[in-house]
Design an enzyme around this catalytic site. Structure first.
Site, PDB file in Angstrom:
ATOM      1  N   ARG A 144       0.849  -1.186   0.000  1.00 27.41           N
ATOM      2  CA  ARG A 144       0.000   0.000   0.000  1.00 27.41           C
ATOM      3  C   ARG A 144       0.888   1.240   0.000  1.00 27.41           C
ATOM      4  O   ARG A 144       2.071   1.176   0.346  1.00 27.41           O
ATOM      5  CB  ARG A 144      -0.917   0.015   1.226  1.00 27.41           C
ATOM      6  CG  ARG A 144      -1.887  -1.163   1.285  1.00 27.41           C
ATOM      7  CD  ARG A 144      -2.710  -1.116   2.568  1.00 27.41           C
ATOM      8  NE  ARG A 144      -3.668  -2.219   2.627  1.00 27.41           N
ATOM      9  CZ  ARG A 144      -3.409  -3.417   3.160  1.00 27.41           C
ATOM     10  NH1 ARG A 144      -2.199  -3.662   3.676  1.00 27.41           N
ATOM     11  NH2 ARG A 144      -4.331  -4.365   3.183  1.00 27.41           N
ATOM     12  N   LYS A 169      -2.175  -2.669   7.374  1.00 20.79           N
ATOM     13  CA  LYS A 169      -3.580  -2.451   7.710  1.00 20.79           C
ATOM     14  C   LYS A 169      -4.023  -3.478   8.745  1.00 20.79           C
ATOM     15  O   LYS A 169      -3.779  -4.677   8.597  1.00 20.79           O
ATOM     16  CB  LYS A 169      -4.431  -2.577   6.442  1.00 20.79           C
ATOM     17  CG  LYS A 169      -5.854  -2.077   6.609  1.00 20.79           C
ATOM     18  CD  LYS A 169      -6.576  -2.048   5.277  1.00 20.79           C
ATOM     19  CE  LYS A 169      -7.974  -1.478   5.409  1.00 20.79           C
ATOM     20  NZ  LYS A 169      -8.659  -1.426   4.094  1.00 20.79           N
ATOM     21  N   HIS A 275      -2.276   3.479  -5.629  1.00 18.54           N
ATOM     22  CA  HIS A 275      -2.928   2.251  -5.163  1.00 18.54           C
ATOM     23  C   HIS A 275      -3.315   1.343  -6.328  1.00 18.54           C
ATOM     24  O   HIS A 275      -3.446   0.123  -6.161  1.00 18.54           O
ATOM     25  CB  HIS A 275      -4.177   2.594  -4.337  1.00 18.54           C
ATOM     26  CG  HIS A 275      -4.636   1.477  -3.458  1.00 18.54           C
ATOM     27  ND1 HIS A 275      -3.919   1.036  -2.365  1.00 18.54           N
ATOM     28  CD2 HIS A 275      -5.743   0.680  -3.517  1.00 18.54           C
ATOM     29  CE1 HIS A 275      -4.553   0.039  -1.779  1.00 18.54           C
ATOM     30  NE2 HIS A 275      -5.661  -0.202  -2.467  1.00 18.54           N
ATOM     31  N   ARG A 278      -0.950  -1.478  -6.834  1.00 16.81           N
ATOM     32  CA  ARG A 278      -1.197  -2.646  -5.972  1.00 16.81           C
ATOM     33  C   ARG A 278      -2.252  -3.555  -6.600  1.00 16.81           C
ATOM     34  O   ARG A 278      -2.102  -4.778  -6.629  1.00 16.81           O
ATOM     35  CB  ARG A 278      -1.640  -2.167  -4.585  1.00 16.81           C
ATOM     36  CG  ARG A 278      -2.107  -3.275  -3.625  1.00 16.81           C
ATOM     37  CD  ARG A 278      -2.416  -2.653  -2.268  1.00 16.81           C
ATOM     38  NE  ARG A 278      -3.229  -3.505  -1.414  1.00 16.81           N
ATOM     39  CZ  ARG A 278      -2.741  -4.422  -0.580  1.00 16.81           C
ATOM     40  NH1 ARG A 278      -1.439  -4.619  -0.509  1.00 16.81           N
ATOM     41  NH2 ARG A 278      -3.553  -5.129   0.187  1.00 16.81           N
ATOM     42  N   HIS A 301      -4.245  -9.676   3.031  1.00 14.42           N
ATOM     43  CA  HIS A 301      -5.687  -9.746   3.250  1.00 14.42           C
ATOM     44  C   HIS A 301      -6.013 -10.789   4.314  1.00 14.42           C
ATOM     45  O   HIS A 301      -5.470 -11.896   4.291  1.00 14.42           O
ATOM     46  CB  HIS A 301      -6.410 -10.126   1.947  1.00 14.42           C
ATOM     47  CG  HIS A 301      -6.423  -9.027   0.935  1.00 14.42           C
ATOM     48  ND1 HIS A 301      -6.653  -9.244  -0.412  1.00 14.42           N
ATOM     49  CD2 HIS A 301      -6.218  -7.685   1.057  1.00 14.42           C
ATOM     50  CE1 HIS A 301      -6.596  -8.088  -1.056  1.00 14.42           C
ATOM     51  NE2 HIS A 301      -6.328  -7.135  -0.203  1.00 14.42           N
ATOM     52  N   TYR A 310     -10.124  -9.659  -7.505  1.00 11.81           N
ATOM     53  CA  TYR A 310      -9.218  -9.508  -8.650  1.00 11.81           C
ATOM     54  C   TYR A 310      -9.477 -10.547  -9.733  1.00 11.81           C
ATOM     55  O   TYR A 310      -9.044 -10.370 -10.865  1.00 11.81           O
ATOM     56  CB  TYR A 310      -7.767  -9.572  -8.178  1.00 11.81           C
ATOM     57  CG  TYR A 310      -7.410  -8.444  -7.247  1.00 11.81           C
ATOM     58  CD1 TYR A 310      -7.353  -7.135  -7.712  1.00 11.81           C
ATOM     59  CD2 TYR A 310      -7.169  -8.674  -5.900  1.00 11.81           C
ATOM     60  CE1 TYR A 310      -7.052  -6.082  -6.860  1.00 11.81           C
ATOM     61  CE2 TYR A 310      -6.876  -7.632  -5.038  1.00 11.81           C
ATOM     62  CZ  TYR A 310      -6.824  -6.340  -5.522  1.00 11.81           C
ATOM     63  OH  TYR A 310      -6.537  -5.303  -4.678  1.00 11.81           O
TER      64      TYR A 310
END
Length: 328
Positions: A144, A169, A275, A278, A301, A310
């Protein structure tokens, strides 16, 4: 007889209480600024009444005002609600069951913007200097934006070809690859960065922000080379929390502007941001046949369902279906 009275310190103002509680919870400085901003707007919206006097009706009215009059997005509206939840639960310590029942705005389900390999190459070749290095890292590692901006010297292992992404995150650490094509450029950048660090040390301003626990356990670490930011600001600034004058990491807005110029120069019509690199990293790995669990781990994630998005933007047409027109 003169009676000496001990001065009584007034209780801190509400917004100062909010700041103190946010720092106890180790939230980021950006979250602190946003929460304070939303709470201030909430109070002003209701004529400077204290939040303890307000209830569900007033919260709903404020959120409705943001949507109808302010035309804010669903994510922004939910951000305001999160700030109010923090205010009542963590600062005022008021248990208000109605606050849990306040309906969050439904965020639209949008697919991420993804660049093709040709478009990525066209953008990267038009970026120069440190911004080119950072953009290559974003696409080459899947980091990120702020994870890249906050990289420290100790987080890069050239021998193993790895980057340790610290406190991503959700406060999670993870490991991603260091692209071999970036390794030499990053090492050259660190030579220049070391020279800046040595100059700062002579000026007595080599300190850097450290997480609270690290700062207490290793009080001298702030002025040591391994803890320095790799991508550093060109000038000193005052830390808004500690008041210390030191060199902070580079402003992420500078990279955003540099990429915007590169996208425009490449005549790409997609709304691509840092972003987007990414998103492109994840999509291109899936196109290359890598397992989705591997991509999930590289992206950090928690749930594979987040990574699954994706699969909908793979370069195979809509859901991989061949149009009947092309079969005529």
């Amino acid at each position: 007889m003169q009676i000496s009275s001990t001065p009584i310190n007034p209780p801190p103002k509400l917004l100062d209480q909010v700041r103190d509680r946010i720092r106890v919870k180790h939230y980021s400085i950006s979250t602190e600024k946003l929460y304070v901003q939303w709470i201030r707007r909430f109070i002003l919206f209701h004529g400077k009444r204290h939040p303890s006097e307000l209830g569900a009706v007033e919260v709903e009215a404020f959120l409705t005002h943001l949507a109808v009059e302010g035309h804010v997005s669903a994510s922004t509206q939910n951000q305001a609600l999160s700030a109010l939840l923090f205010l009542y639960k963590e600062v005022l310590l008021i248990d208000l069951p109605w606050l849990e029942d306040v309906v969050r705005a439904k965020r639209p389900q949008r697919l991420p913007v993804v660049l093709t390999r040709t478009e990525v190459r066209a953008v990267l070749v038009r970026m120069k200097g440190v911004y080119a290095l950072m953009a290559n890292l974003l696409y080459g590692t899947g980091m990120r934006l702020m994870e890249c901006v906050r990289l420290r010297v100790k987080d890069v292992d050239f021998e193993r070809g790895e980057i340790m992404v610290r406190c991503g995150k959700g406060g999670k650490d993870r490991v991603t690859m260091l692209p071999s094509s970036v390794s030499a450029g990053l090492q050259a950048h660190l030579v220049q960065r070391r020279a800046i660090f040595d100059d700062d040390k002579r000026e007595g301003k080599a300190g850097v922000y450290l997480p609270d626990a690290v700062a207490r356990k290793y009080p001298n670490a702030a002025a040591e080379w391994p803890w320095q930011y790799i991508f550093v600001s060109g000038s000193y600034s005052v830390d808004p929390r500690s008041g210390a004058v030191r060199r902070h990491h580079i402003d992420e807005k500078l990279l955003q502007r540099a990429m915007k110029k590169a996208v425009q120069a490449a005549e790409i019509t997609k709304l691509a941001t840092p972003h987007t690199l990414r998103h492109s990293f994840a999509t291109h790995l899936l196109e290359a046949g890598y397992d989705i669990r591997t991509v999930q781990a590289l992206l950090g994630h928690s749930d594979v369902s987040t990574t699954m998005i994706y699969t909908h933007v793979l370069n195979k047409g809509a859901l991989g279906v061949l149009s009947p027109l092309d079969q005529l």
